[in-house]
Design a protein around this motif. Structure first.
Motif, short mmCIF file in Angstrom:
data_model
loop_
_atom_site.label_atom_id
_atom_site.label_comp_id
_atom_site.label_asym_id
_atom_site.label_seq_id
_atom_site.Cartn_x
_atom_site.Cartn_y
_atom_site.Cartn_z
N ASN A 163 20.25 2.36 -6.76
CA ASN A 163 18.80 2.29 -6.56
C ASN A 163 18.01 2.08 -7.84
N TRP A 164 18.68 1.85 -8.94
CA TRP A 164 17.94 1.47 -10.14
C TRP A 164 17.44 0.05 -9.93
N GLN A 165 16.13 -0.11 -10.04
CA GLN A 165 15.50 -1.42 -9.83
C GLN A 165 14.84 -1.86 -11.13
N ALA B 150 8.65 -1.00 -6.22
CA ALA B 150 8.31 0.02 -5.22
C ALA B 150 9.44 0.12 -4.21
N THR C 273 12.74 1.85 -1.99
CA THR C 273 14.13 2.16 -2.31
C THR C 273 15.03 1.08 -1.72
N ILE D 18 13.34 1.47 -12.71
CA ILE D 18 12.79 2.52 -11.87
C ILE D 18 13.83 2.92 -10.81
N ASN D 19 13.88 4.21 -10.54
CA ASN D 19 14.66 4.70 -9.41
C ASN D 19 13.71 5.51 -8.56
N ASN D 20 13.37 5.00 -7.39
CA ASN D 20 12.37 5.61 -6.53
C ASN D 20 12.92 6.57 -5.48
N GLN E 117 13.96 12.41 -9.88
CA GLN E 117 13.41 13.28 -10.92
C GLN E 117 14.24 14.55 -11.08
#
Length: 134
Positions: free
Chosen positions: A48-50, A58, A60, A91-93, A98
């Motif tokens: 899921n790293w974008q 934005a 997943t 980003i990983n949403n 976190q």
């Protein structure tokens, strides 16, 4: 004098090309470290790293990438379009991203992004040394 102007123009073009190559390589190296340091259960978090240039990704993804190969390939493809002065995002949403960054995983108790950020300077220095040889 046209010869001197041509030499300066060639030097500028070569320098700009090296700067772009450096920016691309640094982004790829740092982002690859983040991805490979990511804890793996099913591979969903790692997958899921974008990455995007200019806009924050934005949503997943529904992908599992246990070894990180597919995700790093996406990062590599994105960095090919990166130019000096642009902003690139990783980003990983996922809702638990976190928590994983701040130590909820025994596989990555120090996080991923924070550790890669600490390695920023050595990565930059390594890329600079590689490019100074060419």
């Amino acid at each position: 004098m046209a010869g001197f102007q041509e030499e300066v123009a060639a030097w500028v073009a070569k320098t700009n090309a090296k700067m772009e190559l450096a920016v691309r390589k640094i982004a790829l190296d740092v982002f690859s470290e983040v991805i490979l340091m990511s804890p793996v259960d099913t591979g969903r978090f790692r997958g899921n790293w974008q990455v995007a240039i200019g806009d924050v990704p934005a949503g997943t993804l529904e992908i599992e990438d246990k070894d990180g190969t597919a995700t790093i390939s996406k990062v590599q493809a994105a960095t090919m379009g990166l130019e000096v002065g642009q902003t690139i995002y990783l980003i990983n949403n996922l809702p638990y991203a976190q928590a994983l960054e701040f130590g909820s995983s025994r596989q990555a108790p120090g996080g991923m992004v924070r550790l890669a950020a600490q390695r920023w300077q050595p990565i930059v220095e390594k890329v600079a040394q590689e490019l100074s040889r060419s």
